[in-house]
Design an enzyme around this catalytic site. Structure first.
Site, short mmCIF file in Angstrom:
data_model
loop_
_atom_site.label_atom_id
_atom_site.label_comp_id
_atom_site.label_asym_id
_atom_site.label_seq_id
_atom_site.Cartn_x
_atom_site.Cartn_y
_atom_site.Cartn_z
N GLU A 304 0.81 -1.21 0.00
CA GLU A 304 0.00 0.00 0.00
C GLU A 304 0.85 1.27 0.00
OE1 GLU A 304 -2.69 -0.57 3.36
OE2 GLU A 304 -4.04 -1.69 2.06
N LYS A 373 -1.92 -11.65 8.69
CA LYS A 373 -3.30 -11.37 9.13
C LYS A 373 -4.09 -12.66 9.16
CE LYS A 373 -3.64 -6.54 7.68
NZ LYS A 373 -4.42 -5.49 7.02
N ASP A 378 -8.39 -8.97 4.38
CA ASP A 378 -8.11 -7.84 5.26
C ASP A 378 -9.12 -7.71 6.39
OD1 ASP A 378 -7.06 -5.58 6.32
OD2 ASP A 378 -7.55 -4.26 4.64
N GLU A 406 -12.32 -1.91 12.42
CA GLU A 406 -12.33 -1.18 11.15
C GLU A 406 -13.48 -1.61 10.25
OE1 GLU A 406 -8.69 -1.63 8.96
OE2 GLU A 406 -9.45 -0.52 7.23
O1 GCW Z 1 -6.89 -2.76 6.47
C1 GCW Z 1 -6.02 -1.95 5.87
C2 GCW Z 1 -6.33 -0.62 6.49
C3 GCW Z 1 -5.14 0.31 6.50
C4 GCW Z 1 -3.98 -0.43 7.15
C5 GCW Z 1 -3.67 -1.67 6.34
C6 GCW Z 1 -2.56 -2.50 6.96
C7 GCW Z 1 -2.28 0.48 8.53
O2 GCW Z 1 -7.41 -0.04 5.83
O3 GCW Z 1 -5.51 1.45 7.21
O4 GCW Z 1 -2.85 0.38 7.27
O5 GCW Z 1 -4.79 -2.48 6.29
O6 GCW Z 1 -2.88 -3.43 7.67
O7 GCW Z 1 -1.41 -2.21 6.72
#
Ligand code: GCW
Length: 718
Positions: A304, A373, A378, A406
């Site tokens: 990202e 994760k 996500d 989130e």
């Molecule tokens: O879920 C996404 C989030 C980002 C986050 C990213 C990550 C910290 O929207 O805000 O950045 O994952 O886990 O790196």
């Protein structure tokens, strides 16, 4: 009672109940034991305390016992100088105990390791002992919890050993005190006032974490700012580390990969460049000089927009190992995140982390952990377990759970996340045949890993109750308990937390445990039922946005994930589609591939199916979708109804705040149902099932909603 005394007692009680009611005390409330028989039995068993002294950690344990016991037993328990008096609570490290006691508990002690502890009865005494001072402190908190939850301590014999090494919170906190994906106010780190001003919150934070066995904290956001590595900030980090140390909490920082350029005046951050290597080595030495027990670095690289080794044609192995070498001499670790996916890679996003990392198995240095994760996309309300778990036998894999909500209703929705965590930990990877659960990957027993860990993205902020939603505390608490023991049941955790936080009354605990356990399925139902995922609105991630399909990166669009069309809906990840299932062990892949065996909870994660496809209940997919959305809304109504009955057991403030939040949750659950179903109807062209309440607004209305100031929004770091 004397008038003056009565007055002061009333004021004191008021203060105590106020601090209980505002949530600041978390699960450490130490209310007086109400059950008379138990109170008497506790008082009889603990007539005095013998406590080893010497270190700050032992002093903290002693202080905690004084605080806890005097409140719980409503009497001051005296400290004595000998451990041989009867009815004494004897607390200390093993070496410090009488030879006689040592002999008696020798067997248990042999297996005591790490910071585990033993609580046991010996003649007429209760002993809390451990190999380390920190183990003693953990034992103290555990013992107090026994009393708080009103368990019997007669013949107590409890041996507890943490099952993972690194039990850590990840704060996505920025230096300007904004918190990425934070919904409970500003960051609790007041950088500007550090190092001179030590906020009481830092101490309370450390105490709360120690009480559940958390032993590490990453202070800064993974979308990192190199400034935290400058002398100006290292001084501040040191001040926090000094506060946390006696509580057994190590400090870690996020390392921005381009730091050598940004703060080091080098022209490159290439991990194979000797100057870059030297820069990081010097930086690590500088940090360790200030903080000798600094934990190490957490890195988000080439993900990202974050810089990383690939900017220089190098690999994650090159980057991670370069940093690992700098902290290795100081016993530090590098936690390297596997959350990578690229807009230049046209393959299914769910496959990318596995494709990139699995070939590197065995190539990382011993002090590198790969932080993965829980699922391959996500932190969605439900994802299948990440296929990397069970695919890298030679690499320590850390779990990364998200505690902050989130994608699960921010700090407005009541959702008990340990239920989600448990589902992932219990999942079977089949790596070495049946029973190769994710929990066994995480605690290292599956492949005899030398170093293990679990990370939780914190939901903590400056709100008076720390987490915004009072039930957000249960997610912090539950995360800590599972990091200590990934085999705990979420139900047991919910029950324990309710007793500690609100009441021991069975008429409260039983229905509320049920409510908490079901809350996770409710959110899945009203947001992303039947395996749907990533349907939220863009950027802030607040509310539904399944129609979004115009973002520059394809895999940021909800339409990429649901693939709704005139024929049907869902992402085909079987061999006829993206073939993501092939990343799982064959038993798991086959289970997901076959429609007969694929759990309906993951149906649309793995399959694109026609609107008329019949589910197990004989109804069509379209009807089932509507029914699930409705079920989610009904479940929130059920939660509301259950909460109404809880009034007698809690304060009116406690009642009111959750009551208001549940109302919002219900409104938003309906919003998710209506917006999603209206949108999907534009493809299915079918009537809503009759059991589903009809939307009162139009799709245009939902699509017109804008929330430029929704909290937790990702800052523009690039
Ligand atoms: O879920 C996404 C989030 C980002 C986050 C990213 C990550 C910290 O929207 O805000 O950045 O994952 O886990 O790196």
């Amino acid at each position: 009672m004397h008038k003056k005394t009565a007055f002061f007692t009333t004021i004191l009680l008021l203060c105590v109940s106020l601090s209980f009611a505002n949530g600041y005390e978390l699960w450490l409330k130490y209310r007086k034991i109400q059950n008379k028989t138990l109170l008497t039995s506790y008082r009889n068993s603990i007539q005095s305390i013998y406590h080893e002294t010497g270190s700050e950690t032992l002093e903290i344990s002693k202080k905690e016992l004084t605080r806890g016991l005097s409140a719980l037993l409503d009497t001051a328990v005296p400290f004595v100088n000998s451990s041989s008096e009867a009815h004494t609570l004897v607390v200390g490290t093993i070496d410090h105990l009488d030879a006689e006691i040592q002999n008696q508990i020798e067997k248990s002690v042999l297996i005591l390791k790490k910071d585990g502890f033993l609580i046991t009865s010996h003649e007429n005494n209760i002993i809390i002992t451990a190999k380390s001072d920190l183990g003693v402190l953990y034992g103290t908190f555990y013992f107090l919890r026994q009393l708080q939850t009103q368990r019997s301590i007669e013949d107590i014999h409890q041996l507890e050993i943490p099952k993972t090494d690194i039990r850590i919170l990840n704060h996505w906190d920025n230096l300007d005190r904004s918190v990425e994906r934070g919904y409970a106010g500003a960051s609790i780190w007041k950088w500007h006032r550090l190092p001179g001003y030590i906020d009481q919150r830092y101490i309370d934070y450390a105490r709360a974490n120690a009480s559940i066995g958390i032993n590490g904290t990453v202070l800064t956001n993974v979308n990192a700012n190199a400034l935290v590595l400058t002398p100006h900030y290292i001084e501040k980090v040191k001040a926090l580390a000094d506060v946390f140390r006696p509580y057994g909490i190590k400090v870690y920082l996020t390392a921005r990969f381009s730091a050598p350029i940004e703060i080091g005046e080098l022209s490159t951050a290439d991990p194979l460049d000797p100057e870059v290597q030297q820069w990081w080595k010097d930086k690590a030495d500088e940090i360790y000089k200030a903080i000798p027990d600094f934990g190490g670095f957490l890195v988000k690289a080439n993900s990202e927009g974050q810089p990383g080794p690939q900017n220089y044609g190098r690999s994650h192995v090159d980057g991670a190992n370069m940093l690992a070498e700098t902290v290795a001499p100081h016993n530090g670790v590098v936690m390297w995140r596997a959350f990578v996916y690229s807009e230049h890679d046209a393959t299914d996003r769910a496959k990318q982390a596995y494709s990139e990392f699995v070939p590197m198995d065995g190539k990382f240095k011993d002090n590198v952990l790969i932080q993965v994760k829980n699922g391959p996309i996500d932190f969605q309300p439900r994802e299948p377990f990440h296929p990397m778990f069970g695919a890298m036998p030679k690499t320590p894999l850390m779990m990364e759970f998200q505690i902050t909500q989130e994608y699960l209703g921010f700090s407005t929705h009541l959702v008990f996340l340990p239920k989600l965590y448990e589902e992932v930990l219990d999942a079977d990877t089949y790596q070495h045949g049946k029973g190769s659960t994710v929990a066994k990957v995480i605690d290292g027993t599956l492949d005899d890993k030398k170093i293990t860990g679990m990370a939780g993205v914190a939901n903590i902020g400056s709100d008076i109750n720390w987490t915004g939603h009072p039930f957000g505390q249960a997610n912090w608490y539950g995360y800590g308990r599972l990091a200590w023991d990934p085999y705990l049941s979420s139900e047991k955790i919910a029950e324990e937390w309710l007793r500690l936080t609100y009441s021991n009354d069975e008429d409260f605990v039983t229905p509320m445990t049920d409510l908490m356990i079901k809350s996770r399925e409710a959110v899945v139902n009203y947001m992303t039922p039947l395996g749907l995922h990533h349907l939220m609105d863009t950027g802030h991630h607040y509310g539904p946005g399944p129609w979004v399909g115009n973002l520059s990166r394809p895999e940021w669009n909800p339409t990429y994930y649901h693939k709704a069309d005139a024929e049907g809906i869902g992402f085909d990840r079987t061999p006829t589609g993206s073939d993501a299932t092939s990343q799982y062990a064959s038993e798991v892949a086959t289970m997901f591939n076959e429609l007969e065996t694929c759990p309906e909870t993951y149906l649309l994660w793995f399959h694109h199916l026609s609107w008329d496809y019949k589910l197990k209940n004989g109804k069509t997919l379209w009807d089932n979708l509507g029914l699930k959305y409705q079920e989610g809304v009904d479940q929130v109504e059920g939660m509301q109804a259950a909460w109404q009955k809880m009034k007698p057991f809690i304060t009116s403030n406690q009642f009111k705040e959750v009551n208001m939040l549940l109302k919002i949750q219900l409104k938003e659950a309906k919003w998710w149902r209506d917006a999603s179903m209206l949108y999907f109807q534009t493809f299915s062209k079918r009537e809503f099932p009759k059991e589903m309440e009809k939307p009162t607004k139009t799709l245009d209305y939902y699509q017109s909603l804008k929330f430029p100031y929704a909290p937790g929004i990702r800052p523009q770091w690039d």
